[in-house]
Design a protein around this motif. Structure first.
Motif, PDB file in Angstrom:
ATOM      1  N   GLU A  83      -6.718  -6.432  -4.375  1.00 16.81           N
ATOM      2  CA  GLU A  83      -7.854  -5.539  -4.130  1.00 16.81           C
ATOM      3  C   GLU A  83      -8.845  -5.577  -5.282  1.00 16.81           C
ATOM      4  O   GLU A  83     -10.065  -5.470  -5.069  1.00 16.81           O
ATOM      5  CB  GLU A  83      -7.358  -4.115  -3.896  1.00 16.81           C
ATOM      6  CG  GLU A  83      -6.628  -3.912  -2.588  1.00 16.81           C
ATOM      7  CD  GLU A  83      -7.499  -4.179  -1.371  1.00 16.81           C
ATOM      8  OE1 GLU A  83      -8.744  -4.044  -1.481  1.00 16.81           O
ATOM      9  OE2 GLU A  83      -6.967  -4.559  -0.322  1.00 16.81           O
ATOM     10  N   THR A  84      -8.341  -5.731  -6.500  1.00 15.54           N
ATOM     11  CA  THR A  84      -9.243  -5.841  -7.649  1.00 15.54           C
ATOM     12  C   THR A  84     -10.065  -7.115  -7.552  1.00 15.54           C
ATOM     13  O   THR A  84     -11.281  -7.115  -7.819  1.00 15.54           O
ATOM     14  CB  THR A  84      -8.442  -5.816  -8.959  1.00 15.54           C
ATOM     15  OG1 THR A  84      -7.718  -4.580  -9.060  1.00 15.54           O
ATOM     16  CG2 THR A  84      -9.360  -5.945 -10.167  1.00 15.54           C
TER      17      THR A  84
ATOM     18  N   ASP B  34      -2.432  -8.516   6.835  1.00 11.36           N
ATOM     19  CA  ASP B  34      -2.028  -7.111   6.801  1.00 11.36           C
ATOM     20  C   ASP B  34      -0.688  -7.017   7.513  1.00 11.36           C
ATOM     21  O   ASP B  34      -0.535  -7.525   8.641  1.00 11.36           O
ATOM     22  CB  ASP B  34      -3.051  -6.221   7.513  1.00 11.36           C
ATOM     23  CG  ASP B  34      -4.385  -6.179   6.782  1.00 11.36           C
ATOM     24  OD1 ASP B  34      -4.373  -6.102   5.543  1.00 11.36           O
ATOM     25  OD2 ASP B  34      -5.426  -6.229   7.447  1.00 11.36           O
TER      26      ASP B  34
ATOM     27  N   LYS C 231       0.831  -1.197   0.000  1.00 12.13           N
ATOM     28  CA  LYS C 231       0.000   0.000   0.000  1.00 12.13           C
ATOM     29  C   LYS C 231       0.867   1.249   0.000  1.00 12.13           C
ATOM     30  O   LYS C 231       0.537   2.261  -0.624  1.00 12.13           O
ATOM     31  CB  LYS C 231      -0.926  -0.014   1.208  1.00 12.13           C
ATOM     32  CG  LYS C 231      -1.924  -1.157   1.204  1.00 12.13           C
ATOM     33  CD  LYS C 231      -2.842  -1.098   2.425  1.00 12.13           C
ATOM     34  CE  LYS C 231      -3.872  -2.209   2.383  1.00 12.13           C
ATOM     35  NZ  LYS C 231      -4.756  -2.190   3.587  1.00 12.13           N
TER      36      LYS C 231
ATOM     37  N   ARG D 254     -10.855  -8.602  -4.794  1.00 15.73           N
ATOM     38  CA  ARG D 254     -11.777  -8.445  -3.666  1.00 15.73           C
ATOM     39  C   ARG D 254     -13.005  -7.615  -4.051  1.00 15.73           C
ATOM     40  O   ARG D 254     -14.091  -7.818  -3.512  1.00 15.73           O
ATOM     41  CB  ARG D 254     -11.066  -7.744  -2.496  1.00 15.73           C
ATOM     42  CG  ARG D 254     -10.016  -8.563  -1.770  1.00 15.73           C
ATOM     43  CD  ARG D 254     -10.596  -9.633  -0.878  1.00 15.73           C
ATOM     44  NE  ARG D 254     -11.566  -9.130   0.081  1.00 15.73           N
ATOM     45  CZ  ARG D 254     -11.264  -8.563   1.244  1.00 15.73           C
ATOM     46  NH1 ARG D 254     -10.010  -8.408   1.599  1.00 15.73           N
ATOM     47  NH2 ARG D 254     -12.210  -8.153   2.063  1.00 15.73           N
TER      48      ARG D 254
ATOM     49  N   THR E 249      -0.321  -5.876   2.108  1.00 21.50           N
ATOM     50  CA  THR E 249      -1.299  -6.948   2.302  1.00 21.50           C
ATOM     51  C   THR E 249      -0.795  -8.193   1.592  1.00 21.50           C
ATOM     52  O   THR E 249       0.066  -8.120   0.711  1.00 21.50           O
ATOM     53  CB  THR E 249      -2.688  -6.568   1.746  1.00 21.50           C
ATOM     54  OG1 THR E 249      -2.561  -6.285   0.337  1.00 21.50           O
ATOM     55  CG2 THR E 249      -3.260  -5.372   2.462  1.00 21.50           C
TER      56      THR E 249
ATOM     57  N   GLN F 207      -2.427  -3.787  -7.147  1.00 24.99           N
ATOM     58  CA  GLN F 207      -3.850  -3.837  -6.836  1.00 24.99           C
ATOM     59  C   GLN F 207      -4.520  -5.116  -7.345  1.00 24.99           C
ATOM     60  O   GLN F 207      -5.724  -5.166  -7.518  1.00 24.99           O
ATOM     61  CB  GLN F 207      -4.559  -2.612  -7.422  1.00 24.99           C
ATOM     62  CG  GLN F 207      -4.145  -1.295  -6.794  1.00 24.99           C
ATOM     63  CD  GLN F 207      -4.910  -0.115  -7.358  1.00 24.99           C
ATOM     64  OE1 GLN F 207      -6.066  -0.243  -7.739  1.00 24.99           O
ATOM     65  NE2 GLN F 207      -4.266   1.030  -7.418  1.00 24.99           N
TER      66      GLN F 207
END
Length: 209
Positions: free
Chosen positions: A195-196, A116, A85, A198, A91, A192
């Motif tokens: 995150e993408t 995390d 991040k 998720r 993460t 990402q």
């Protein structure tokens, strides 16, 4: 996170290795029951449950859990995806296949951790580990069917292995037309990918073993 300079690139490589070592040390310290080594892998102000904070509380909880449920364990790590991040926070997803001696049964488990990580004082720590289980079952009893979490002396229940990622439910819910070429989304931006996948979904509720 920008990694344009040589110093940033080296720091990223060193951080990747440090975080992978962190996951490996977690498994070894847990399996060897070195509880001090284990809890020191986590941030000093690690949250334990809803109200308790700190490594001492975490040590007490982890010790009770291990004494009550397992004679011995062995954690075998698989692929480890890490994304930053910023320079101090990351993460990750770590696959783990674990063996547990539970009285007369030898229980094998497949799971993943959603992690995390945070760097404090130059050292990387776990800020949080979210265990997501697919199955747990005696090695002579394949976990076919629903309710794949099957611990001795407990009612079977469902794990949360797929709950972090909505693609699993979407895949089985859809019935695409085989005569129509499917659309393909744009690749995920740098750092990402997780995150993408998720897609903003909340973390699942994890049932304590």
């Amino acid at each position: 996170m920008s990694n344009n300079t040589l110093e940033q690139r080296i720091d990223r490589l060193e951080s990747l290795d440090a975080i992978r070592q962190l996951a490996a040390r977690y498994s070894l310290s847990l399996d060897m029951r070195d509880m001090d080594a284990h809890v020191n892998l986590f941030a000093p102000d690690i949250r334990v449950g809803k109200e308790k904070v700190g490594r001492a509380h975490f040590k007490a909880w982890q010790t009770d859990t291990l004494r009550d449920q397992f004679t011995g364990t062995s954690h075998h790590l698989g692929q480890h995806i890490i994304e930053f991040k910023d320079s101090e926070h990351a993460t990750g997803v770590v696959y783990s296949k674990n063996e547990h001696e539970c009285g007369a049964e030898w229980v094998t488990m497949q799971m993943l951790y959603w992690d995390d990580y945070e760097r404090m004082g130059g050292t990387w720590y776990f800020r949080r580990r979210l265990p997501c289980y697919w199955y747990a079952s005696d090695q002579n009893k394949p976990p076919i069917g629903d309710m794949k979490m099957r611990w001795p002396g407990r009612a079977p229940y469902a794990g949360t292995f797929h709950d972090l990622f909505p693609s699993w439910a979407e895949f089985w819910a859809s019935r695409p037309d085989k005569d129509v070429l499917p659309e393909v989304a744009a690749p995920a931006p740098l750092e990402q990918f997780l995150e993408t996948m998720r897609r903003g979904t909340p973390a699942p509720r994890i049932r304590v073993r």
